[in-house]
Each structure stands twice: as C-alpha cells, then as structure tokens.
Design a protein around this motif. Structure first.
Motif, short mmCIF file in Angstrom:
data_model
loop_
_atom_site.label_atom_id
_atom_site.label_comp_id
_atom_site.label_asym_id
_atom_site.label_seq_id
_atom_site.Cartn_x
_atom_site.Cartn_y
_atom_site.Cartn_z
N LYS A 165 -0.28 -3.74 -6.83
CA LYS A 165 0.70 -3.20 -7.77
C LYS A 165 1.60 -4.35 -8.19
CE LYS A 165 2.73 0.41 -9.82
NZ LYS A 165 3.50 1.39 -9.02
N TYR A 215 -3.94 6.96 -13.83
CA TYR A 215 -4.91 6.39 -12.91
C TYR A 215 -6.28 6.55 -13.56
CZ TYR A 215 -1.52 5.74 -9.19
OH TYR A 215 -0.46 5.29 -8.44
N THR A 260 0.85 -1.19 0.00
CA THR A 260 0.00 0.00 0.00
C THR A 260 0.88 1.23 0.00
OG1 THR A 260 -1.74 -1.14 1.20
CG2 THR A 260 -1.78 1.26 1.25
N GLY A 273 -2.11 -2.47 -11.96
CA GLY A 273 -2.53 -2.40 -10.58
C GLY A 273 -3.89 -1.76 -10.38
N THR A 333 -2.67 2.48 -3.09
CA THR A 333 -2.51 1.31 -3.95
C THR A 333 -3.08 0.07 -3.26
OG1 THR A 333 -0.51 2.21 -4.96
CG2 THR A 333 -0.85 -0.17 -5.15
N ALA A 365 -6.09 0.89 -7.47
CA ALA A 365 -5.94 1.85 -6.38
C ALA A 365 -7.31 2.42 -6.03
CB ALA A 365 -4.98 2.96 -6.79
N ILE A 372 -4.33 1.29 -12.31
CA ILE A 372 -3.01 1.87 -12.57
C ILE A 372 -2.52 1.38 -13.93
CG2 ILE A 372 -0.67 2.17 -11.70
CD1 ILE A 372 -1.76 1.29 -8.93
#
Length: 359
Positions: free
Chosen positions: A30, A330, A8, A303, A27, A305, A315
């Motif tokens: 990831k 993002y 995170t 990823g 996050t 988030a 991500i």
C-alpha cells in the motif's frame, strides 16, 4: 526514493456479488498517497486520477502531502482540445473525457495550484457539475467549427470559451498566497511537487503496433496523438508488479463498464468464466478490436492485495465518491490484465531487462 510503506491489513466486507459470505482482503503493498477526492457530476476522472498520481509521486520524492486542484488542469485542456476541434471542423474529440497526457501537458506548461486556493467550484454553486457547461461548450464550438471557411473569428470564440470556463470553474489566479508565502502556479509546482514530466511513460500492450517502441494508440480520447510504449503482455504485467513492489504507483486508463465492476461494493472482477481464463495477448487484442475494452474511466493504482483464497487484487483510488471500501476499488488480476488500456508510471519503475529492449 522515499522508503516504501509496507504493511498488512485486513478489510472486512459483505460481498453480495455471488454469495452472502464474508471475504477479506489482506494488503500486500500500500503506497502512501493523498486523500481521495470526488469528481461528482463531472467527466473529469482523467484529471482526478492523474492529479492523485502527481500528489503521490511528490510524496515519494519526499515532499509534504498536498491536495492539488484537478480543475486547474481541466481549464487549459478544454481550450487546447477546442482549438483542435475547430481546426478539424468538428472531427476531433471534444467530450469531457480525456487522458493523463493532458494533465502532464498542463502541469509542464502552467504548474500546479492547491485545491484550497482553486477548487473549480464558484461560490454560488455547491459541487462539480459540468453537464450544463459541457452542453454549452459543445453547442457553441460545433457552431463555430461548422461555420465555414473564412467565417471563423479566431479571437472571438476563444474569448467566449474562456468566458464559459471562468463562469463555471472560476478564473484561475495568476498569483496566490499559500502558508504565508506568495506563489505563481509554476513556482508552486517547482517548490511543492518537483516532478519532471519527461520521466514518465504511458505503457500499453497491443499486438497491432510494434513492441518495445512508442506508437500512437488510436483511441477516441487521444485527440493529441500522444504516444505509448507498447510491451508484450508479460512485460506489461512485470512493469505493474515491479512498480508497486518498489514504491511507485501507476495511473490507470481502462474499461470500467463490465457488469461485475461494482462501484458501490468497491469490487471489480470479470465474469466467473473469464476469471478462470489465462489472459493472453490475443485476448487483449480481441477485446480492443471489438471495442469490448474501451477507455471509459481513469483511476490510480496504489497497492496490491489478496483475498482469503490467495487471489490477487489491485487497490485503485477512485474519484466517484464513498463506497463500502472507503472510495477504493479492489480489481482482480484478470480484470486488470484484460481491461486496462494503459498505465502511467515513472520510467525507473520499468525493470532494467525491459528497458534494455526498448528501441
């Protein structure tokens, strides 16, 4: 499968889209990936995104991190689509843009090369800049394709095309030395990468083609008539979620032309009204048919988030240079669900309940 890296972090940024206040992203997932690369003045996001995907898959399989050459795949792809363009007398796709399929086709046929060995920039130049090259190829091949039956010299134009590609991208080496060992592109791919293209699927979600089957998606860049696994939107979303939760990244093809896709800020959202909507199958279909969703960009999903309010973002590794998010984008969940044409993913990342429905 390599263990998923879960951590995170908090990323602070000044968000000047609708307000002046600070927002942060925490996050959730990831996935370990390779460093970002910049496509600069070239229309090759498709190769950069897919090359990043291949590099990341190699890491997942326990291979060392390596920066591969995206231009290694551009070279043969131009030849392949030029051949079809001439064969169809100028009616098929010839623009710089393309799809993940072309990278995988070239990977399977030719292998891979480290970017340090072949970067596609000749010594006298300083960056990827394909404007002049693309114009030359378009002019030359349009002339060839329309020259009339019986007048096309199949060997001459191909040699001319290879000459242009070699002049602007450099000649691809048949053998090279890397870390003290000699390789061919094929042996390097087998040693350093090890992925099998048949294990990957391009997944889409549209109602005009059958669900749970592979079908050709009629989009301009699909000059090779490649097939996509078509899933209902809920299953489509489940594939993305399941992949990221289990350490699989996804190559992304979609529409990045929305007014709230701010590449400098690194934020991709829809309008405020659209962000409050539920993205349905009908809405996805509508934007595909009215061409407000087109395949104009490729990125790499690595990823997931959320912002301070708990809103979900994905991500995305981008290849358009540095921005306020260090080159990443993002993208909001609604933007992803509405503006994604397709995602490329390992077939094992598809939930078994969905796999059981595939015909």
């Amino acid at each position: 499968m390599k263990k998923l890296l879960l951590f995170t972090t908090t990323v602070l940024l000044s968000l000047n889209l609708n307000s002046q206040h600070k927002k942060y992203f925490k996050t959730i997932y990831k996935i370990e990936s390779s460093p970002l690369k910049d496509q600069q003045s070239s229309g090759t996001c498709w190769s950069f995104a897919t090359t990043s995907f291949i590099e990341t898959e190699a890491i997942r399989l326990g291979k060392p991190s390596i920066s591969l050459s995206p231009m290694f795949y551009v070279h043969p792809t131009y030849i392949d689509k030029s051949e079809k363009f001439v064969k169809t007398k100028g009616k098929s796709w010839l623009d710089a843009g393309d799809l993940t399929f072309s990278v995988f086709r070239a990977y399977e046929k030719y292998g891979a090369i480290p970017e340090s060995v072949y970067n596609g920039i000749i010594k006298e130049d300083w960056q990827h800049d394909h404007v002049e090259m693309d114009n030359l190829i378009s002019t030359m091949l349009t002339s060839v394709a329309k020259s009339g039956y019986g007048r096309i010299k199949p060997n001459s134009w191909k040699q001319s095309l290879k000459g242009v590609l070699n002049a602007y991208l450099g000649k691809i080496p048949e053998k090279f030395i890397f870390e003290g060992k000699e390789y061919t592109p094929k042996s390097f791919a087998a040693t350093y990468i090890g992925i099998q293209p048949e294990n990957y699927l391009e997944v889409t979600s549209y109602s005009h083609i059958p669900f749970y089957k592979k079908s050709t998606l009629k989009i301009p860049a699909n000059w090779g008539n490649n097939t996509y696994l078509n899933l209902p939107i809920n299953d489509f979303e489940s594939v993305i979620e399941n992949a990221l939760a289990n350490g699989y990244s996804l190559a992304w093809d979609g529409d990045a032309s929305e007014p709230n896709f701010n590449f400098d800020k690194g934020i991709a959202t829809l309008t405020k009204k659209e962000e409050d909507l539920k993205i349905t199958q009908k809405l996805r279909q509508q934007t595909f048919e009215d061409k407000s969703t087109t395949d104009d960009h490729n990125m790499h999903i690595v990823g997931k988030a959320e912002d301070a309010s708990g809103k979900t973002y994905y991500i995305m590794k981008n290849s358009e240079g540095k921005n306020e998010m260090d080159g990443f984008m993002y993208m909001s969940k609604n933007a992803l669900l509405l503006k994604t044409i397709s995602v490329l993913v390992h077939k094992e990342a598809i939930p078994k309940t969905i796999q059981a429905k595939i015909k």
